[in-house]
Design a protein around this motif. Structure first.
Motif, PDB file in Angstrom:
ATOM      1  N   THR A   7      13.429   3.824   3.909  1.00 53.45           N
ATOM      2  CA  THR A   7      12.522   4.823   3.349  1.00 53.45           C
ATOM      3  C   THR A   7      12.848   6.251   3.795  1.00 53.45           C
ATOM      4  O   THR A   7      13.355   7.041   3.005  1.00 53.45           O
ATOM      5  N   TYR A  27       5.416   5.564   0.559  1.00 51.94           N
ATOM      6  CA  TYR A  27       5.538   4.105   0.678  1.00 51.94           C
ATOM      7  C   TYR A  27       5.549   3.701   2.149  1.00 51.94           C
ATOM      8  O   TYR A  27       4.873   2.741   2.546  1.00 51.94           O
ATOM      9  N   ARG A  60       9.308  -7.973   2.993  1.00 53.55           N
ATOM     10  CA  ARG A  60       8.732  -7.758   1.653  1.00 53.55           C
ATOM     11  C   ARG A  60       8.566  -6.270   1.360  1.00 53.55           C
ATOM     12  O   ARG A  60       8.655  -5.844   0.208  1.00 53.55           O
ATOM     13  N   PHE A 103      12.609  -4.799   0.944  1.00 60.41           N
ATOM     14  CA  PHE A 103      13.385  -5.032  -0.279  1.00 60.41           C
ATOM     15  C   PHE A 103      13.089  -4.026  -1.397  1.00 60.41           C
ATOM     16  O   PHE A 103      14.034  -3.431  -1.951  1.00 60.41           O
ATOM     17  N   PRO A 104      11.817  -3.787  -1.772  1.00 60.08           N
ATOM     18  CA  PRO A 104      11.567  -2.819  -2.854  1.00 60.08           C
ATOM     19  C   PRO A 104      12.072  -1.420  -2.525  1.00 60.08           C
ATOM     20  O   PRO A 104      12.686  -0.764  -3.375  1.00 60.08           O
ATOM     21  N   ALA A 105      11.821  -0.960  -1.280  1.00 63.61           N
ATOM     22  CA  ALA A 105      12.250   0.384  -0.887  1.00 63.61           C
ATOM     23  C   ALA A 105      13.764   0.502  -0.910  1.00 63.61           C
ATOM     24  O   ALA A 105      14.320   1.493  -1.413  1.00 63.61           O
ATOM     25  N   ILE A 114      16.005  -1.346  -2.571  1.00 61.98           N
ATOM     26  CA  ILE A 114      16.541  -1.482  -3.924  1.00 61.98           C
ATOM     27  C   ILE A 114      16.302  -0.207  -4.740  1.00 61.98           C
ATOM     28  O   ILE A 114      17.190   0.267  -5.456  1.00 61.98           O
ATOM     29  N   VAL A 115      15.096   0.367  -4.616  1.00 63.59           N
ATOM     30  CA  VAL A 115      14.806   1.627  -5.310  1.00 63.59           C
ATOM     31  C   VAL A 115      15.753   2.723  -4.830  1.00 63.59           C
ATOM     32  O   VAL A 115      16.307   3.489  -5.634  1.00 63.59           O
ATOM     33  N   TYR A 164       2.853   1.485   4.350  1.00 58.86           N
ATOM     34  CA  TYR A 164       3.277   0.328   5.165  1.00 58.86           C
ATOM     35  C   TYR A 164       2.789   0.463   6.610  1.00 58.86           C
ATOM     36  O   TYR A 164       2.230  -0.485   7.178  1.00 58.86           O
TER      37      TYR A 164
END
Length: 339
Positions: free
Chosen positions: A271, A155, A124, A127-129, A131-132, A159
């Protein structure tokens, strides 16, 4: 004769990486025990950051070396971008495959994870990291683009802090056992654990770099493009610590450590190395890169779906990820990107 010596050298480095990883994995286990931290955080943070250092160094050396020596900036940028993208790809496909294969061959019940909470939590965050980072290629505003690396670093810190905080005081069971006391009788003393960790990690980085040099030698013999070399060959070398850790922990029935190391490495790769690539290169993707990114997302989505809806992961689910690795190799060959 010269090629034969290089073959012997590369086998020696492979054996060295396996032995050093045995010492390194023991050190991170003992570090988790010393600070009473759960095994999932030990794998996701300590082991993931430690074993991710070689593949983080490669893109930095590639692009900074090109700038400092005023040599081929494009080649340095290609190697940097390829190494960054290739690391996430290898973890989500080949490393998962090897860990799953080990579980399938060694363990009787063939279950990789019964409790997928930590694994799902890592994905979880991943995915955001990821995709960004990928969609940053569409950002044309330079000021906004250079804010992305800062966001990615913050970020990851969020985490890591959250994961460690949640895992504190949860060290229990097999994950906290000491397995090498016959060799290291004073490992319960925390400073000595740190010494073991630093020495093994330093050796791991050095040997991985030497291994990369040998891989580069063979790639030059076969005349492989710099981007393809960095996308496939370099990560295969730099990800050996993660692959070896996963296999060793799975072999010892420590699937939580094995998989948290891989899922934690995915978050790190999405990241910190991505921040390096965005900040220091033009961050442009060709066809091979787009295919690579697509396969990473497919492989991780398959694992996430299995873990989410089945509430467990089986060895065959991890083995299935190897198909995405083969697909990419086939696409590379059939599109004649290897000259």
């Amino acid at each position: 004769m010269n090629t034969f010596l290089h073959i012997i050298t590369i086998v020696f480095f492979l054996m060295a990486i396996v032995l050093i990883c045995e010492v390194f994995t023991n050190a991170v286990e003992n570090l988790g025990k010393a600070f009473n931290i759960g095994s999932n955080a030990v794998g996701s943070i300590f082991a993931a950051i430690g074993t991710a250092l070689p593949e983080t160094i490669v893109p930095l050396v590639a692009i900074l070396g090109a700038y400092l020596t005023n040599t081929d900036i494009k080649t340095g940028s290609d190697v940097c971008t390829g190494a960054i993208l290739g690391s996430s790809f290898l973890i989500s496909t080949f490393a998962m495959f090897m860990t799953g294969l080990t579980i399938f061959c060694v363990q009787k019940n063939k279950i990789a994870l019964n409790n997928t909470t930590s694994f799902l939590n890592d994905l979880r965050f991943f995915f955001p990291a990821y995709i960004v980072s990928i969609f940053t290629i569409f950002i044309t505003n330079e000021k906004i683009k250079y804010l992305i690396p800062l966001f990615l670093i913050l970020y990851y810190l969020f985490y890591a802090t959250k994961t460690l905080k949640e895992a504190h005081g949860k060290c229990k069971g097999d994950a906290c056992e000491l397995h090498m006391n016959k060799l290291f009788k004073l490992q319960k003393i925390t400073p000595l654990i740190f010494i073991q960790l630093i020495i093994s990690l330093s050796l791991l980085i050095v040997v991985a770099k030497l291994f990369i040099n040998e891989i580069t030698y063979f790639s030059n013999v076969f005349n492989i493009q710099p981007f393809i070399l960095s996308l496939i060959i370099s990560p295969l070398a730099t990800e050996l610590p993660e692959i070896t850790n996963g296999v060793l922990w799975a072999k010892n029935n420590k699937n939580d450590l094995a998989l948290s190391n891989l899922s934690g490495a995915l978050v790190f790769q999405a990241t910190i190395p991505m921040a390096i690539g965005i900040a220091l290169t033009k961050w442009q993707f060709n066809y091979d890169a787009i295919v690579n990114v697509t396969l990473v997302l497919l492989a991780t989505l398959v694992l996430y779906s299995k873990a989410k809806f089945k509430e467990q992961l089986e060895a065959k689910d991890l083995i299935f990820c190897g198909i995405f690795y083969l697909i990419f190799i086939v696409i590379i060959v059939f599109n004649k990107t290897i000259l």
